[in-house]
Design a protein around this motif. Structure first.
Motif, PDB file in Angstrom:
ATOM      1  N   ILE A  86       0.918  -1.295  -0.102  1.00 37.41           N
ATOM      2  CA  ILE A  86      -0.050   0.039  -0.015  1.00 37.41           C
ATOM      3  C   ILE A  86       0.972   1.158   0.029  1.00 37.41           C
ATOM      4  O   ILE A  86       0.376   2.143  -0.676  1.00 37.41           O
ATOM      5  N   HIS A  87       1.995   1.031   0.689  1.00 40.11           N
ATOM      6  CA  HIS A  87       2.830   2.292   0.779  1.00 40.11           C
ATOM      7  C   HIS A  87       3.593   2.654  -0.741  1.00 40.11           C
ATOM      8  O   HIS A  87       3.307   3.770  -0.950  1.00 40.11           O
ATOM      9  N   ARG A  88       3.914   1.818  -1.350  1.00 44.64           N
ATOM     10  CA  ARG A  88       4.335   1.845  -2.714  1.00 44.64           C
ATOM     11  C   ARG A  88       3.217   2.486  -3.719  1.00 44.64           C
ATOM     12  O   ARG A  88       3.450   3.335  -4.423  1.00 44.64           O
ATOM     13  N   VAL A  89       2.045   2.047  -3.648  1.00 42.24           N
ATOM     14  CA  VAL A  89       1.074   2.397  -4.742  1.00 42.24           C
ATOM     15  C   VAL A  89       0.658   3.826  -4.260  1.00 42.24           C
ATOM     16  O   VAL A  89       0.492   4.577  -5.108  1.00 42.24           O
ATOM     17  N   MET A  90       0.578   4.040  -2.933  1.00 41.44           N
ATOM     18  CA  MET A  90       0.135   5.397  -2.624  1.00 41.44           C
ATOM     19  C   MET A  90       1.392   6.698  -2.985  1.00 41.44           C
ATOM     20  O   MET A  90       0.970   7.657  -3.493  1.00 41.44           O
ATOM     21  N   LYS A  91       2.629   6.047  -2.759  1.00 41.59           N
ATOM     22  CA  LYS A  91       3.817   6.874  -3.241  1.00 41.59           C
ATOM     23  C   LYS A  91       3.638   7.185  -4.798  1.00 41.59           C
ATOM     24  O   LYS A  91       3.946   8.088  -5.243  1.00 41.59           O
ATOM     25  N   ALA A  92       3.499   5.836  -5.297  1.00 43.92           N
ATOM     26  CA  ALA A  92       3.293   6.173  -7.047  1.00 43.92           C
ATOM     27  C   ALA A  92       2.373   7.001  -7.382  1.00 43.92           C
ATOM     28  O   ALA A  92       2.368   7.903  -8.226  1.00 43.92           O
ATOM     29  N   GLU A  93       1.046   6.986  -6.730  1.00 42.81           N
ATOM     30  CA  GLU A  93       0.013   7.798  -6.898  1.00 42.81           C
ATOM     31  C   GLU A  93       0.509   9.278  -6.783  1.00 42.81           C
ATOM     32  O   GLU A  93       0.205  10.311  -7.512  1.00 42.81           O
ATOM     33  N   LYS A  94       0.987   9.545  -5.835  1.00 38.39           N
ATOM     34  CA  LYS A  94       1.643  11.117  -5.356  1.00 38.39           C
ATOM     35  C   LYS A  94       2.365  11.667  -6.431  1.00 38.39           C
ATOM     36  O   LYS A  94       2.243  12.718  -6.914  1.00 38.39           O
TER      37      LYS A  94
END
Length: 84
Positions: free
Chosen positions: A14-22
């Motif tokens: 979840i951390h990586r997908v949220m960072k990618a979105e940002k």
């Protein structure tokens, strides 16, 4: 929610997908954070959807930021085809 020809990026956490979105939204790329389609296995339950026309820009930026997705799939009809 996912149209034919759309790309779906799956991440390890979840951390990586949220960072990618940002990162992607920070560059104003037209992406959408979505629940991962049931046909795809996603550890965090979320994925990033983007149009095939934006594939080079999205994946290039993710690579440059060290956020390479675990898997990328393209929707074709009722199926999701894994792309390398």
């Amino acid at each position: 929610m996912v149209r034919d020809g759309d790309c779906i990026a799956i991440f390890h956490s979840i951390h990586r997908v949220m960072k990618a979105e940002k990162v992607l939204k920070g560059q104003r790329l037209p992406i959408l954070l979505i629940p991962a389609p049931r046909a795809l296995h996603a550890d965090c339950g979320l994925a990033i959807r983007y149009a095939a026309a934006d594939r080079e820009a999205v994946e290039g930026l993710l690579t440059a930021e060290g956020l390479v997705p675990e898997e990328i799939h393209v929707k074709q009809g009722e199926h999701y085809l894994k792309v390398g």
